[in-house]
Design a protein around this motif. Sequence first.
Motif, short mmCIF file in Angstrom:
data_model
loop_
_atom_site.label_atom_id
_atom_site.label_comp_id
_atom_site.label_asym_id
_atom_site.label_seq_id
_atom_site.Cartn_x
_atom_site.Cartn_y
_atom_site.Cartn_z
N ARG B 83 20.77 8.54 2.14
CA ARG B 83 21.47 9.91 1.99
C ARG B 83 21.26 10.68 3.46
O ARG B 83 22.14 11.30 3.69
N ALA B 86 23.71 9.16 5.62
CA ALA B 86 25.36 9.71 5.26
C ALA B 86 25.49 11.04 5.73
O ALA B 86 26.59 11.42 6.17
N LYS B 87 24.34 11.84 6.00
CA LYS B 87 24.72 13.23 6.35
C LYS B 87 24.98 13.08 7.96
O LYS B 87 25.75 13.97 8.38
N ARG B 89 26.20 10.70 9.39
CA ARG B 89 27.54 9.71 9.77
C ARG B 89 28.82 10.67 9.57
O ARG B 89 28.80 11.48 8.64
#
Lengths: 307, 344
Positions: B83, B86-87, B89
């Motif tokens: 998570r 992803a933040k 990226r």
Amino acid sequence: MLKKIIKRILISIPVLIGVVLVIFIMLRIVPGNPIVTMLGEHVNQQTIDKLTVEMGLDQPAYVQFFKYVWNALHGDFGTSYRMNRSVTQMIMDAFPYTVKLSILAALISWTIGVVAGVVAAIRQNRILDRLFMGTALLGVSMPIFMAALLLQYVFAYKLQLFPISGYEGFSALILPAIALGWNSAGSIARMTRSNLVEVMQDDFIRTARAKGRTEAGVIVFHALKNALLPVVTMMAIQISSMLSGAVLTESVFGIPGIGRLAVNAIENRDMPLLQGTVLFTTVLIIIGNLVADILYSVLDPRIREVK
Amino acid sequence: MAENVLEIRHLKTQFFTRKGVLPAVDDVSIEVPAGKIVGLVGESGCGKSMTAMSVMGLLRHPGKVVAGEILLCGRDITHLSPRELAKIRGSEMSMIFQEPMTSLNPVTIVGKQVEETILLHEKCSRAEAKKRVIQIFQEVGIPEAEKRYNAYPHQLSGGLRQRVMIAMAMVCRPKLLIADEPTTALDVTIEAQILELFKKLRDEIGTSIILITHNMGVVAEVCDYVYVMYTGQVMEQAETFELFANTRHPYTKGLLRSIPKLDEKTDRLYTIKGVVPNLLHLPAGCNFSTRCGECMERCGKEQPPLYEVSPGHKVRCFLCQGACGTAAPEPETLRAAETGKEGV
Ligand SMILES: Nc1ncnc2c1ncn2[C@@H]1O[C@H](COP(=O)(O)OP(=O)(O)OP(=O)(O)O)[C@@H](O)[C@H]1O
Ligand SMILES: [Mg+2]
């Protein structure tokens, strides 16, 4: 787009005419005098002759054919030999049952199919995947009547959760709907799984990850739409197989729909009724395929363009 | 001296295949200074993409980072949760890929796909996001930006799609952009335009860029620093000018010699002899020893470390042992391959 739809509709017309012709010819080849069928074995020759003229059966086949097509175009499928009722009326009475049954079957099987397919794809090669896909294979390969009889035996006869036969309200439709949707659920699940697994390998999925989507977001916002496009088309096509499947299911469960009407017609050599039901179902199937085509091109921008 | 936007330290990425453990990235250390373009070159399969994928946290099973640190603006990102990764990226680091034809979602208009990146990372109204998309489209040189917003990927040319990808990667102004062979699939004119765009992004937005390529010409054109990779290892690294002026590693020399030159009359195109060894069966000593024209006895037994021959210029070759700064005599190293290919 509109042009394409109109073209597809125009293409359907010769198909329809062909179907009518084939049914018409086939039913005329079948031995047996319809009037004898109607009035019983011991009718006298005078009555037979009189009725033959009255019903236009003395006229040449092609005249009968054109008359039939002409009337059918006006929504008149003739009169049932056996019941002495308007075939159109009988179909209209039976149709709602078939529609309810098919819609319920579609809703149940498609929901189960898509959910199972997605779960299996996410849990690829794990236990849930194996379990769901095994069941799906069973779903695809088991004939409808077998599923119907099995369900009837277990849930209606043994467990007495549902009525065995006849239509006494909504609950009577559940077992037949499951039986009818059995195959569809299986093939939808398998198709959803394999499409999703394939789409997840695509380059744009990597892009979605690279832009910061979480794995769940990647599936929901990018993979599903791509994976389900062909599935939606398949669903529309399945509407037709559900209609034909309804013949068996309705007979097994005693639902007074089109399917049972057709079976009755066959048993009674009731030509106008059989002609009417087959023709009506054909139209529905053609419409189903048309909808499938249109849906696919509306949903997929790459096809939408092609004129 | 500006700090490093990205520091890769002793990164090891391996693929756990059925045939064995495949060392795709083997002890790679790379520094990307702020506002610079760093080139990553090497033949196919030498681990360029996997280095990039490791940084982005995009490795898929059976690939795994097994050792090393990846510091993005000083913060180690190797142990972030999916998570948290992803933040960052798409916002702090982003990546574009070699295949512009297939890297965009075919059933969504491109404007929305770029907008998605903004909405994922920033609090922002849809209307405002759309405005920003059109603005970034203009910045990356997409003509008729407002019209293109509504285009589907298949309606755009390869060059335009790659610009959309760049817009998508740049819209949140990341500190680091990794471009994995962004121009390989495009023709030369478009390639030149895209490379210009990278320079512009570096100069105007200050984004650091890792540019992966196998084209030495591209490196000379745009890169500030170069890392030459071979079989998952860095063989030579230096500032671009230094690398071209003082090429030390036999492999780098080979790469440079295989570029056809207009001013030299040759009827044969130069190629490095032999083939890249299978990563599962690497030679005992130096990975390049099987193809090296200057191979010594020692090279077949020991792995050479990286020798720093001048500040910032490192070479993984025993020839450079002890050689500091001054250029060693350059023996005629690599023979023309006997492939018999007619050169231009
Ligand atoms: N899924 C995988 N399974 C096993 N090995 C893999 C996998 N993906 C990549 N590799 C291996 O990792 C090594 C490095 O691959 P990588 O894609 O980084 O090369 P590259 O330098 O980017 O080459 P190219 O110029 O062809 O893009 C290759 O030798 C390849 O065999
Ligand atoms: Mg690559």
